[in-house]
Design an enzyme around this catalytic site. Structure first.
Site, PDB file in Angstrom:
ATOM      1  N   GLU A  60     -20.639  32.311  -2.207  1.00 58.90           N
ATOM      2  CA  GLU A  60     -19.723  31.189  -2.022  1.00 58.90           C
ATOM      3  C   GLU A  60     -18.756  31.064  -3.195  1.00 58.90           C
ATOM      4  O   GLU A  60     -17.599  30.656  -3.016  1.00 58.90           O
ATOM      5  CB  GLU A  60     -20.520  29.889  -1.853  1.00 58.90           C
ATOM      6  N   HIS A 128     -30.111  23.334   5.171  1.00 57.52           N
ATOM      7  CA  HIS A 128     -29.099  23.775   6.129  1.00 57.52           C
ATOM      8  C   HIS A 128     -28.703  22.663   7.095  1.00 57.52           C
ATOM      9  O   HIS A 128     -28.147  22.927   8.154  1.00 57.52           O
ATOM     10  CB  HIS A 128     -29.614  24.959   6.957  1.00 57.52           C
TER      11      HIS A 128
END
Length: 339
Positions: A60, A128
């Site tokens: 990321e 998540h």
């Protein structure tokens, strides 16, 4: 043809903007060959080639840094994170670089980029399943968009791509209308019916920073984001039989936040309920509550009610997850409590 699924509306927006402007590029984990975790970019590698649709490393930090650099040097990147939870890995780039560079350089450099990410609870447990819009709304220099329908998703994404500022574009997993490949992710689309506004095929734009009144009513104002918009609409439908008419407002963007539309509604109803899938602590519901108290408290005839996720990690067990996330019943009970 109208797009009845957010996944198709988002893809249509990308295609229209990439056709119109060769500087628009896509980057992210598995977005090219695989077509994206939720199929938003399916088929775009074949359409535009590997110079405009780029698979990135599983990093990321790299995705955010590359997107910022590309934006500063003349491109308009749309960078996808597989989950908004993973954006925590790139918070320095997003909040200390992308959000501040234009100001720090006196406006000589713009940062026209979009960070797309799925959010929300769908049985994937604590790392998540979060709704982290408040993190980014807290940072000056970022715009934060949260569409709830295909119509809004397409129009807002097109506006985000053309914006000269960094935009965080959050998409609830339950609203895509498509499960991730090989998976069995839950979807709420089949249960939404007429509340799920389709997106027209022709190009159009939805203004960033302008709320949408999804249902008119005079008894209570209900402000809802993302999936909660549809839960609020279903609660409002059931409460109508009890003589309670809810006005449901979808901010669509939480930074900037359209408080004028909210205050106009509260002047009419005198009551306010706010529901989000994020925690109530220091969240969007808290911000709206505080601004109503500061700016227009005398329009209120009853206490403001917040219906939000519990202040706890999202559990994996389905029954526990359901208990942590606001339900239609929770929203309806909050409305009844102040009417």
């Amino acid at each position: 043809m109208a797009y009845k699924k957010i996944v198709d509306a988002l893809r249509a927006a990308l295609i229209e903007e990439m056709d119109a402007d060769p500087s628009v590029i896509l980057m992210g984990e598995d977005i090219a060959v695989f077509g994206g975790a939720y199929r938003v970019t399916d088929g775009l590698l074949e359409r535009y080639g590997e110079n405009r649709v780029l698979d990135t490393p599983i990093s990321e930090i790299a995705i955010a840094g590359a997107a910022i650099g590309a934006a500063m040097t003349g491109l308009r990147p749309v960078a996808e994170f597989q989950f908004n939870d993973f954006m925590a890995c790139a918070m320095d780039q997003i909040c200390n670089q992308a959000a501040k560079i234009r100001l720090m350089m006196g406006g000589q450099v713009t940062v026209p980029l979009v960070f797309r990410a799925p959010y929300g609870a769908t049985g994937r447990a604590a790392q998540h399943s979060q709704s982290l819009e408040a993190w980014f709304t807290h940072t000056p220099g970022l715009k934060v968009v949260m569409p709830s329908t295909p119509y809004d998703a397409k129009g807002l994404l097109k506006s985000a791509i053309r914006d000269d500022n960094p935009v965080i574009f959050l998409e609830h997993k339950m609203l895509y209308g498509a499960a991730s490949p090989g998976g069995k992710a839950k979807t709420a689309v089949d249960d939404l019916g007429e509340t799920f506004m389709p997106a027209p095929e022709e190009p159009y734009f939805v203004e960033i920073g302008k709320a949408s009144v999804k249902r008119d009513g005079g008894s209570v104002t209900v402000v809802a984001t993302g999936l909660m918009v549809h839960k609020a609409l279903k609660a409002a439908s059931s409460l109508s039989a009890e003589g309670i008419e809810c006005e449901v407002i979808d901010p669509r963007t939480v930074a900037p936040l359209d408080m004028e539309t909210i205050k106009k509604s509260v002047k009419k109803t005198g009551r306010l309920v706010i529901t989000t899938e994020s925690s109530a602590v220091c969240g969007i519901a808290a911000e709206i509550s505080a601004r109503m108290a500061e700016e227009d408290v005398y329009s209120l005839d009853a206490p403001i009610m917040r219906v939000c996720a519990k202040h706890a990690p999202i559990p994996f067990a389905p029954t526990c997850e359901a208990d942590a996330i606001p339900s239609e019943t929770d929203i309806a009970n909050a409305i009844r409590a102040i009417t």
